[in-house]
Design a protein around this motif. Structure first.
Motif, short mmCIF file in Angstrom:
data_model
loop_
_atom_site.label_atom_id
_atom_site.label_comp_id
_atom_site.label_asym_id
_atom_site.label_seq_id
_atom_site.Cartn_x
_atom_site.Cartn_y
_atom_site.Cartn_z
N ARG A 1 0.82 -1.22 0.00
CA ARG A 1 0.00 0.00 0.00
C ARG A 1 0.85 1.26 0.00
O ARG A 1 0.31 2.37 0.09
N ASN A 2 2.16 1.10 -0.10
CA ASN A 2 3.10 2.23 -0.09
C ASN A 2 2.90 3.11 1.14
O ASN A 2 3.04 4.34 1.07
N PHE A 3 2.59 2.46 2.27
CA PHE A 3 2.43 3.15 3.55
C PHE A 3 1.38 4.27 3.50
O PHE A 3 1.44 5.23 4.25
N GLY A 4 0.42 4.13 2.59
CA GLY A 4 -0.64 5.13 2.47
C GLY A 4 -0.22 6.41 1.78
O GLY A 4 -0.96 7.40 1.81
N SER A 5 0.94 6.39 1.13
CA SER A 5 1.43 7.58 0.42
C SER A 5 1.21 7.40 -1.08
O SER A 5 1.92 6.61 -1.73
N ALA A 6 0.25 8.10 -1.62
CA ALA A 6 -0.16 7.91 -3.02
C ALA A 6 0.81 8.55 -4.00
O ALA A 6 1.45 9.56 -3.71
N HIS A 7 0.91 7.93 -5.17
CA HIS A 7 1.61 8.51 -6.32
C HIS A 7 0.65 9.42 -7.09
O HIS A 7 -0.51 9.56 -6.73
N ALA A 8 1.14 9.98 -8.17
CA ALA A 8 0.31 10.86 -9.00
C ALA A 8 -0.94 10.15 -9.50
O ALA A 8 -2.03 10.73 -9.52
N GLU A 9 -0.80 8.87 -9.89
CA GLU A 9 -1.94 8.16 -10.45
C GLU A 9 -3.04 7.95 -9.41
O GLU A 9 -4.22 7.84 -9.76
N GLY A 10 -2.67 7.90 -8.14
CA GLY A 10 -3.69 7.80 -7.09
C GLY A 10 -4.55 9.04 -7.03
O GLY A 10 -5.78 8.97 -6.91
N TYR A 11 -3.91 10.19 -7.13
CA TYR A 11 -4.66 11.45 -7.09
C TYR A 11 -5.41 11.70 -8.39
O TYR A 11 -6.47 12.34 -8.38
N ARG A 12 -4.91 11.20 -9.50
CA ARG A 12 -5.67 11.31 -10.75
C ARG A 12 -6.88 10.38 -10.71
O ARG A 12 -7.92 10.69 -11.30
N LYS A 13 -6.76 9.24 -10.05
CA LYS A 13 -7.93 8.37 -9.85
C LYS A 13 -8.98 9.11 -9.04
O LYS A 13 -10.18 9.06 -9.36
N ALA A 14 -8.53 9.79 -7.99
CA ALA A 14 -9.46 10.58 -7.17
C ALA A 14 -10.14 11.66 -8.02
O ALA A 14 -11.36 11.87 -7.91
N LEU A 15 -9.38 12.33 -8.86
CA LEU A 15 -9.93 13.38 -9.72
C LEU A 15 -11.01 12.81 -10.63
O LEU A 15 -12.07 13.42 -10.82
N ARG A 16 -10.76 11.64 -11.18
CA ARG A 16 -11.74 11.00 -12.06
C ARG A 16 -13.05 10.76 -11.32
O ARG A 16 -14.15 10.97 -11.86
N LEU A 17 -12.94 10.35 -10.06
CA LEU A 17 -14.15 10.09 -9.30
C LEU A 17 -14.84 11.37 -8.82
O LEU A 17 -16.07 11.40 -8.68
N PHE A 18 -14.07 12.43 -8.57
CA PHE A 18 -14.70 13.72 -8.27
C PHE A 18 -15.60 14.14 -9.43
O PHE A 18 -16.73 14.60 -9.23
#
Length: 292
Positions: free
Chosen positions: A85-102
């Protein structure tokens, strides 16, 4: 180092105790909240540009009678899971996934509920190469203007831009023993005293607890935890948090749905003003206070 002044670690440091509780490995994480508070959760994956990021979990679920978009940083229980889980520290693609869901939330008129628990976005080379700074900035912009009710809950650590990237909301809640800050206590201690061991002193100076942030007007509600911390009785915490979410969602729906476009525009302006006001200070007031 000769001549280097050592900062004493405060005794009875309640703030540091909360830092340790916020980081407790058995504390409920994002998936625990998603499974404990919601029904029919369907996880969605990928940013449609690079890949999926397991440090940030997101999807669609039911909260009481509503369809909602939910997301949060997911930490692990042990070293193996934390690495995955990368210690809960997201990469850019994690935040772009969030943007897609927003954007999907606005398209289908679904409220957004986020669970914040991260030391910060992943600061490594791969993250920078894939544009983590831009991804966070795009999320901040989108959250300021998305036309649906938004609620963010700081459940453990709320660290830096990695937390803020899913944290701009109409209502910001914090669990009783969570922390929320621009940097980790260790990072602040390194900057101030060149010594990460002074993290307890830095934590106390930074004013990062729920009580302190409520006094500053940064958060809207403190959600009580069971005695000893959230990890001691997760089901009881779920009941308390569900009541808080229902209360705030019901109020927000009055503005976003009942009052129509005028209500939506008023809420967007209030959301923008809320975050513009954080950290605002007046030199005139400071000087007046010094004269007193």
């Amino acid at each position: 180092m000769p001549g280097k002044e050592k900062k004493e670690i405060p005794t009875n440091n309640v703030t540091w105790e909360k830092v340790l509780l916020a980081r407790h490995s058995m504390r409920p994480h994002a998936l625990d909240f998603m499974n404990g508070l919601f029904k029919d959760f369907v996880e969605l994956h990928g940013d449609r540009r690079f890949g999926d990021d397991s440090a940030l979990v997101a999807g669609v679920a039911k909260f009481n009678t509503r369809s909602v978009i939910i997301m949060g940083q997911q930490k692990g229980r042990d070293t193996k899971e934390n690495i995955a889980r990368n210690f809960g520290s997201a990469h850019a693609e994690g935040y772009r996934k969030a943007l897609r869901l927003f954007q999907q939330a606005e398209k289908f008129g679904m409220p957004i509920i986020t669970f914040i628990d991260t030391g910060g976005a992943y600061p490594g080379k791969a993250s920078e190469e894939r544009g983590v700074g831009l991804a966070i900035a795009e999320n901040l912009m989108e959250l300021c203007r998305v036309k649906v009710p938004t609620i963010a809950v700081v459940t453990g650590e709320g660290g830096s831009g990695g937390a803020l990237a899913i944290g701009i909301a109409d209502r910001l809640l914090m669990l009783e023993n969570a922390i929320y800050s621009v940097a980790s206590p260790e990072a602040a201690a390194t900057i101030l005293w060149k010594d990460s061991a002074q993290a307890p002193a830095a934590a106390q100076a930074m004013k990062i607890t729920a009580e302190e942030l409520k006094d500053f007007g940064i958060i809207d509600e403190i959600v009580p935890e069971p005695v000893g911390g959230a990890q001691t009785d997760p089901p009881a915490l779920m009941v308390t948090l569900a009541e808080a979410l229902e209360h705030h969602l019901s109020e927000l729906e009055q503005a976003f749905v009942v009052k129509g476009e005028a209500g939506i525009q008023a809420m967007l302006q209030a959301r923008y003003n809320k975050y513009r006001a954080i950290g605002h200070w007046s030199e005139v007031n400071v000087l007046a206070g010094a004269r007193e």
